[in-house]
Design a protein around this motif. Structure first.
Motif, PDB file in Angstrom:
ATOM      1  N   HIS A 128       0.813  -1.217   0.000  1.00 21.27           N
ATOM      2  CA  HIS A 128       0.000   0.000   0.000  1.00 21.27           C
ATOM      3  C   HIS A 128       0.854   1.278   0.000  1.00 21.27           C
ATOM      4  O   HIS A 128       0.354   2.355  -0.303  1.00 21.27           O
ATOM      5  CB  HIS A 128      -0.954  -0.007   1.195  1.00 21.27           C
ATOM      6  N   MET A 129       2.131   1.153   0.305  1.00 20.44           N
ATOM      7  CA  MET A 129       3.029   2.316   0.346  1.00 20.44           C
ATOM      8  C   MET A 129       3.981   2.351  -0.851  1.00 20.44           C
ATOM      9  O   MET A 129       4.950   3.094  -0.850  1.00 20.44           O
ATOM     10  CB  MET A 129       3.852   2.287   1.648  1.00 20.44           C
ATOM     11  N   ARG A 130       3.696   1.578  -1.871  1.00 26.17           N
ATOM     12  CA  ARG A 130       4.563   1.430  -3.038  1.00 26.17           C
ATOM     13  C   ARG A 130       4.962   2.780  -3.647  1.00 26.17           C
ATOM     14  O   ARG A 130       6.137   3.044  -3.882  1.00 26.17           O
ATOM     15  CB  ARG A 130       3.863   0.557  -4.080  1.00 26.17           C
ATOM     16  N   GLU A 131       4.000   3.637  -3.892  1.00 24.56           N
ATOM     17  CA  GLU A 131       4.279   4.935  -4.533  1.00 24.56           C
ATOM     18  C   GLU A 131       5.188   5.801  -3.668  1.00 24.56           C
ATOM     19  O   GLU A 131       6.112   6.440  -4.178  1.00 24.56           O
ATOM     20  CB  GLU A 131       2.977   5.672  -4.828  1.00 24.56           C
ATOM     21  N   HIS A 132       4.929   5.831  -2.382  1.00 20.76           N
ATOM     22  CA  HIS A 132       5.735   6.647  -1.473  1.00 20.76           C
ATOM     23  C   HIS A 132       7.159   6.105  -1.345  1.00 20.76           C
ATOM     24  O   HIS A 132       8.115   6.885  -1.296  1.00 20.76           O
ATOM     25  CB  HIS A 132       5.081   6.739  -0.101  1.00 20.76           C
ATOM     26  N   ILE A 133       7.273   4.790  -1.295  1.00 21.62           N
ATOM     27  CA  ILE A 133       8.609   4.188  -1.192  1.00 21.62           C
ATOM     28  C   ILE A 133       9.423   4.518  -2.431  1.00 21.62           C
ATOM     29  O   ILE A 133      10.575   4.949  -2.331  1.00 21.62           O
ATOM     30  CB  ILE A 133       8.503   2.661  -0.996  1.00 21.62           C
ATOM     31  N   TRP A 134       8.826   4.336  -3.615  1.00 21.98           N
ATOM     32  CA  TRP A 134       9.560   4.617  -4.848  1.00 21.98           C
ATOM     33  C   TRP A 134       9.840   6.107  -5.005  1.00 21.98           C
ATOM     34  O   TRP A 134      10.893   6.492  -5.534  1.00 21.98           O
ATOM     35  CB  TRP A 134       8.841   4.070  -6.070  1.00 21.98           C
ATOM     36  N   ALA A 135       8.942   6.947  -4.547  1.00 24.97           N
ATOM     37  CA  ALA A 135       9.198   8.393  -4.601  1.00 24.97           C
ATOM     38  C   ALA A 135      10.398   8.742  -3.720  1.00 24.97           C
ATOM     39  O   ALA A 135      11.281   9.509  -4.131  1.00 24.97           O
ATOM     40  CB  ALA A 135       7.962   9.170  -4.144  1.00 24.97           C
ATOM     41  N   PHE A 136      10.446   8.175  -2.529  1.00 25.40           N
ATOM     42  CA  PHE A 136      11.568   8.410  -1.619  1.00 25.40           C
ATOM     43  C   PHE A 136      12.881   7.942  -2.241  1.00 25.40           C
ATOM     44  O   PHE A 136      13.871   8.675  -2.259  1.00 25.40           O
ATOM     45  CB  PHE A 136      11.306   7.679  -0.290  1.00 25.40           C
ATOM     46  N   VAL A 137      12.882   6.731  -2.774  1.00 29.84           N
ATOM     47  CA  VAL A 137      14.093   6.169  -3.384  1.00 29.84           C
ATOM     48  C   VAL A 137      14.537   7.019  -4.568  1.00 29.84           C
ATOM     49  O   VAL A 137      15.723   7.335  -4.714  1.00 29.84           O
ATOM     50  CB  VAL A 137      13.852   4.701  -3.813  1.00 29.84           C
ATOM     51  N   ASN A 138      13.597   7.401  -5.415  1.00 33.80           N
ATOM     52  CA  ASN A 138      13.941   8.215  -6.592  1.00 33.80           C
ATOM     53  C   ASN A 138      14.496   9.577  -6.199  1.00 33.80           C
ATOM     54  O   ASN A 138      15.451  10.062  -6.812  1.00 33.80           O
ATOM     55  CB  ASN A 138      12.729   8.371  -7.506  1.00 33.80           C
ATOM     56  N   HIS A 139      13.908  10.212  -5.201  1.00 41.31           N
ATOM     57  CA  HIS A 139      14.411  11.510  -4.742  1.00 41.31           C
ATOM     58  C   HIS A 139      15.834  11.385  -4.183  1.00 41.31           C
ATOM     59  O   HIS A 139      16.690  12.221  -4.471  1.00 41.31           O
ATOM     60  CB  HIS A 139      13.507  12.116  -3.675  1.00 41.31           C
ATOM     61  N   ILE A 140      16.072  10.351  -3.407  1.00 38.52           N
ATOM     62  CA  ILE A 140      17.406  10.141  -2.833  1.00 38.52           C
ATOM     63  C   ILE A 140      18.424   9.900  -3.941  1.00 38.52           C
ATOM     64  O   ILE A 140      19.502  10.512  -3.962  1.00 38.52           O
ATOM     65  CB  ILE A 140      17.405   8.953  -1.837  1.00 38.52           C
ATOM     66  N   GLN A 141      18.105   9.009  -4.873  1.00 36.37           N
ATOM     67  CA  GLN A 141      19.040   8.695  -5.953  1.00 36.37           C
ATOM     68  C   GLN A 141      19.300   9.905  -6.846  1.00 36.37           C
ATOM     69  O   GLN A 141      20.440  10.169  -7.231  1.00 36.37           O
ATOM     70  CB  GLN A 141      18.523   7.525  -6.785  1.00 36.37           C
ATOM     71  N   TYR A 142      18.251  10.652  -7.167  1.00 43.49           N
ATOM     72  CA  TYR A 142      18.416  11.823  -8.028  1.00 43.49           C
ATOM     73  C   TYR A 142      19.250  12.902  -7.333  1.00 43.49           C
ATOM     74  O   TYR A 142      20.117  13.517  -7.947  1.00 43.49           O
ATOM     75  CB  TYR A 142      17.050  12.378  -8.440  1.00 43.49           C
ATOM     76  N   SER A 143      19.009  13.112  -6.065  1.00 42.73           N
ATOM     77  CA  SER A 143      19.776  14.125  -5.344  1.00 42.73           C
ATOM     78  C   SER A 143      21.251  13.720  -5.245  1.00 42.73           C
ATOM     79  O   SER A 143      22.134  14.576  -5.330  1.00 42.73           O
ATOM     80  CB  SER A 143      19.195  14.376  -3.949  1.00 42.73           C
ATOM     81  N   MET A 144      21.523  12.426  -5.113  1.00 44.62           N
ATOM     82  CA  MET A 144      22.909  11.967  -5.069  1.00 44.62           C
ATOM     83  C   MET A 144      23.586  12.156  -6.424  1.00 44.62           C
ATOM     84  O   MET A 144      24.752  12.562  -6.486  1.00 44.62           O
ATOM     85  CB  MET A 144      22.969  10.511  -4.630  1.00 44.62           C
ATOM     86  N   ARG A 145      22.872  11.872  -7.503  1.00 47.33           N
ATOM     87  CA  ARG A 145      23.447  12.085  -8.838  1.00 47.33           C
ATOM     88  C   ARG A 145      23.736  13.551  -9.081  1.00 47.33           C
ATOM     89  O   ARG A 145      24.807  13.916  -9.588  1.00 47.33           O
ATOM     90  CB  ARG A 145      22.499  11.559  -9.918  1.00 47.33           C
ATOM     91  N   MET A 146      22.788  14.405  -8.733  1.00 43.93           N
ATOM     92  CA  MET A 146      22.979  15.849  -8.936  1.00 43.93           C
ATOM     93  C   MET A 146      24.136  16.362  -8.086  1.00 43.93           C
ATOM     94  O   MET A 146      24.944  17.168  -8.558  1.00 43.93           O
ATOM     95  CB  MET A 146      21.700  16.618  -8.603  1.00 43.93           C
ATOM     96  N   ALA A 147      24.226  15.920  -6.857  1.00 42.44           N
ATOM     97  CA  ALA A 147      25.318  16.355  -5.980  1.00 42.44           C
ATOM     98  C   ALA A 147      26.662  15.894  -6.526  1.00 42.44           C
ATOM     99  O   ALA A 147      27.638  16.655  -6.504  1.00 42.44           O
ATOM    100  CB  ALA A 147      25.107  15.819  -4.571  1.00 42.44           C
ATOM    101  N   THR A 148      26.717  14.675  -7.048  1.00 38.98           N
ATOM    102  CA  THR A 148      27.966  14.166  -7.612  1.00 38.98           C
ATOM    103  C   THR A 148      28.407  15.005  -8.801  1.00 38.98           C
ATOM    104  O   THR A 148      29.583  15.380  -8.906  1.00 38.98           O
ATOM    105  CB  THR A 148      27.794  12.689  -8.034  1.00 38.98           C
ATOM    106  N   VAL A 149      27.486  15.313  -9.685  1.00 41.90           N
ATOM    107  CA  VAL A 149      27.808  16.124 -10.867  1.00 41.90           C
ATOM    108  C   VAL A 149      28.250  17.519 -10.446  1.00 41.90           C
ATOM    109  O   VAL A 149      29.260  18.044 -10.943  1.00 41.90           O
ATOM    110  CB  VAL A 149      26.602  16.193 -11.826  1.00 41.90           C
TER     111      VAL A 149
END
Length: 99
Positions: A62-83
């Motif tokens: 039931h929390m699938r969307e929220h979990i994936w949103a959290f994971v995507n935000h974390i991964q995207y922020s890490m990629r942007m910070a690395t660049v």
């Protein structure tokens, strides 16, 4: 040339700060929802999609969307910070070379 590089480094640093605040707000909104629903997973799950599906999503469908949103935000922020860190380091090194 030095002025342009210095301005570029400062602009990238400001962009990094802005992105940090922006993603922190987005991540904490989703994180709050996950904590309220007692969804638990480790750092290893953030980077392994299969492990996330098998161990976490199956437990909290039931929390699938929220979990994936959290994971995507974390991964995207890490990629942007690395660049941004790479660009700041590169322009800083060029700036030190020309000074």
């Amino acid at each position: 040339m030095v002025t342009v590089l210095l301005a570029l480094v400062l602009a990238l640093f400001a962009a990094m700060l802005f992105l940090n605040v922006y993603f922190r707000v987005k991540v904490f909104k989703v994180y709050k929802i996950l904590v309220q629903n007692r969804v638990e997973f480790g750092a290893a799950h953030l980077f392994n999609k299969q492990k996330m599906e098998e161990e976490v999503i199956s437990r909290y469908p039931h929390m699938r969307e929220h979990i994936w949103a959290f994971v995507n935000h974390i991964q995207y922020s890490m990629r942007m910070a690395t660049v941004l860190i790479f660009l700041i380091t590169l322009f800083g090194a060029i700036l030190m070379y020309f000074k």
